[in-house]
Scaffold this active site. Structure first.
Site, PDB file in Angstrom:
ATOM      1  N   GLY B  55      -1.942  -5.145   4.330  1.00  0.00           N
ATOM      2  CA  GLY B  55      -1.865  -5.694   2.773  1.00  0.00           C
ATOM      3  C   GLY B  55      -0.413  -5.554   2.302  1.00  0.00           C
ATOM      4  O   GLY B  55       0.639  -5.085   3.166  1.00  0.00           O
ATOM      5  N   SER B  56      -0.288  -6.269   1.242  1.00  0.00           N
ATOM      6  CA  SER B  56       1.279  -6.516   0.776  1.00  0.00           C
ATOM      7  C   SER B  56       1.189  -5.129  -0.315  1.00  0.00           C
ATOM      8  O   SER B  56       0.276  -4.479  -0.613  1.00  0.00           O
ATOM      9  CB  SER B  56       1.155  -7.807  -0.148  1.00  0.00           C
ATOM     10  OG  SER B  56       1.315  -8.851   0.729  1.00  0.00           O
ATOM     11  N   GLY B  57       2.434  -5.152  -0.601  1.00  0.00           N
ATOM     12  CA  GLY B  57       2.747  -3.991  -1.581  1.00  0.00           C
ATOM     13  C   GLY B  57       3.322  -2.793  -0.906  1.00  0.00           C
ATOM     14  O   GLY B  57       3.697  -1.975  -1.483  1.00  0.00           O
ATOM     15  N   HIS B  58       3.518  -2.884   0.436  1.00  0.00           N
ATOM     16  CA  HIS B  58       3.855  -1.726   1.343  1.00  0.00           C
ATOM     17  C   HIS B  58       5.723  -1.996   1.751  1.00  0.00           C
ATOM     18  O   HIS B  58       6.060  -1.374   2.442  1.00  0.00           O
ATOM     19  CB  HIS B  58       3.121  -1.372   2.293  1.00  0.00           C
ATOM     20  CG  HIS B  58       1.819  -0.927   2.093  1.00  0.00           C
ATOM     21  ND1 HIS B  58       1.422  -0.004   1.467  1.00  0.00           N
ATOM     22  CD2 HIS B  58       0.588  -1.545   2.468  1.00  0.00           C
ATOM     23  CE1 HIS B  58       0.297   0.117   1.142  1.00  0.00           C
ATOM     24  NE2 HIS B  58      -0.332  -0.836   1.913  1.00  0.00           N
ATOM     25  N   HIS B 221      -2.620   4.106  -0.830  1.00  0.00           N
ATOM     26  CA  HIS B 221      -3.243   3.124  -1.408  1.00  0.00           C
ATOM     27  C   HIS B 221      -3.787   3.829  -2.793  1.00  0.00           C
ATOM     28  O   HIS B 221      -4.460   3.339  -3.618  1.00  0.00           O
ATOM     29  CB  HIS B 221      -4.398   2.307  -0.991  1.00  0.00           C
ATOM     30  CG  HIS B 221      -4.005   1.499   0.273  1.00  0.00           C
ATOM     31  ND1 HIS B 221      -4.491   2.021   1.644  1.00  0.00           N
ATOM     32  CD2 HIS B 221      -3.220   0.657   0.443  1.00  0.00           C
ATOM     33  CE1 HIS B 221      -4.053   1.236   2.385  1.00  0.00           C
ATOM     34  NE2 HIS B 221      -3.211   0.248   2.022  1.00  0.00           N
TER      35      HIS B 221
END
Lengths: 334, 334
Positions: B55-58, B221
């Site tokens: 996922g993105s956001g990391h 998350h």
């Protein structure tokens, strides 16, 4: 704001203790003064020493830039406060190789006073030649005619990078200072603040903003900017920042720049790249060529929210400086 | 939480657009699928391809680790969501040099399903051999006897680093996977959450905590951890994290480790170094030798507050992997 701390009065000491334990192959504390940190890497004989410094809380600025290709030593102040002359002088003595020492710091009253006193002491007591170059890249902090009155913010990264390279190239002290001043003269920054940081000792926010407000031109200790306004989109923010920069430092078709999109602490990389996206579009539309880009947290304000954009106009000499490899604990460039 | 965004539905696309414009000398988007990004650097013929993703956001995870010495390509999902098989397959086709492709990702149901499907498609449709190694380093997420059920968090950085090095050393696919699995088997992480992040599309906080509360063992998350408790001092937090790791993976005098103190997004470097300071003291008291340290934001959760500690127990092969130089947009090691 919640923080991972022990005694709030010891944050700087404990950070430094952790820092030198994490990177013993890069940096050590002076035995005389724990706020004086110098590189453990071999530097060439007769190289001009590069000394940087300022308040803590701006990490990776300033201690993160001591290593190969940038600074040889750093004097560390309390949070958002200038170091006193003692650690500055200690670093000066440790890094002088006979070619003198260049002091590079932001244009803040406390820094100007303390680095100035240390420079005098180095001359009188130690017979070490010191020259000083200031960072004054923040467009928001004084009118165009008074660039010398401006604050230094993220553009200081370009000054350290350029002067650090110059010293490695074997420039003498005058030429290292000339390079630093050219980097500063050719750099303009504009920032936007979204949310404050809190000083560990007081827990108080560094400034106040409404829930849907942002502050254009905020200084990186929370100094007030040009205006408060409603939170805008990323594209609008990028347009405003670049417009203010280009109004101050007109660039024309064929000009080449280095771009720095700097996060203030808590702004995700994702948002910084969304800002960069629009900065690149605007420059590209104007035919301004991006020679190199930096996007990330380079000079922060603890957990402040927001970012700044810096453009440095390049000539061949500054390009050579920007290309020069760096190997520091918080910044490596091949 | 205030964010610098345009349309919240386009954050990933706009980030990627900015990213490839900022680093065209490192990475490009596939013409077939914009969520498939591959290195622009020359890689050796017959090198095993290293494919990472999630996922993105990391950020810097995962796209920031595509370059020299780590991954050759990345498949990019929506925020905190697995990429679909299509971009994974696109990257696979682009980076296969005839020696097969290693998929490295965290142990999450969505990732397991999508990477698994892509691996099958690569085999059936493209005749490309794919093997998969999972990251499952989060001590908090399942009991010791069920390590394979655990989530992957910051320890994935060590898996990418180790397997990326192995591929550069000329290892075949089986040995690259063996190296990745050894890195995972020897790594343990424990985190603490202080404040949530907000998803751009909803603006909702990823979890809730009281004003003086922290959560031990929080997932990246916002998955619930082991327990909530009052905000402790940095030393107490470090002690708790290291104790839980060492209970799970006993280390003895003379053991050597790589240490990663990873910030989740909005935690200042200053605090991460204060955490590192105590981690180093504890390990040093036990005679455990720190071979190399990483302190900073390596795998984040947007602007989440808190940090994790990862220890990877080293043998000679893993040391060689850890020492291997890397040149990626968000991580460079000389």
């Amino acid at each position: 704001m919640k923080k991972l701390l022990n005694n709030p009065n010891h944050v700087v000491e404990e950070m430094l203790e952790g820092y030198v334990k994490a990177h013993p192959d890069y940096i050590k504390q002076s035995n005389q003064n724990k706020r004086a940190l110098v590189t453990t890497r071999q530097t060439k004989e007769n190289k001009v020493g590069i000394l940087i410094g300022g308040g803590s809380g701006h990490e990776p600025g300033f201690l993160g830039y001591v290593g190969e290709g940038m600074a040889d030593g750093v004097a560390v102040g309390n949070i958002f406060a200038s170091p006193s002359p003692d650690p500055i002088l200690e670093v000066t003595k440790a890094i002088d190789k006979g070619a003198g020492v260049a002091y590079l710091h932001g244009n803040y009253a406390g820094d100007v006073m303390n680095f100035g006193m240390a420079a005098e002491m180095a001359d009188l007591e130690e017979d070490i030649e010191v020259k000083i170059a200031l960072g004054s890249d923040d467009v928001a902090s004084a009118p165009k005619e008074e660039k010398k009155k401006r604050r230094g913010i993220a553009g200081e990264f370009f000054i350290f990078k350029s002067a650090g390279a110059a010293a490695d190239f074997g420039y003498d002290l005058d030429d290292v200072i000339r390079m630093a001043e050219k980097a500063n003269e050719n750099s303009r920054s504009m920032g936007v603040g979204l949310s404050p940081c809190a000083l560990p000792q007081t827990g108080e926010p560094s400034f106040e903003l409404g829930e849907n407000e942002m502050e254009i031109g905020l200084g990186h200790h929370g100094e007030p900017g040009i205006e408060k306004g409603p939170l805008a989109t990323a594209d609008e923010v990028a347009e405003r920042l670049v417009t203010d920069i280009l109004t101050d430092m007109p660039l024309t078709n064929q000009d080449e720049v280095a771009v720095l999109v700097n996060g203030l602490g808590s702004t995700p990389r994702m948002e910084l790249y969304i800002i960069f996206r629009r900065v690149e579009q605007i420059l590209s539309e104007k035919g301004i060529h991006i020679y190199r880009s930096y996007v990330g947290d380079y000079i922060t304000s603890l957990e402040m929210g927001g970012c700044s954009v810096t453009l440095m106009k390049l000539d061949d000499e500054l390009k050579k400086g920007i290309d020069h490899p760096v190997n520091c604990p918080m910044f490596v460039q091949k």
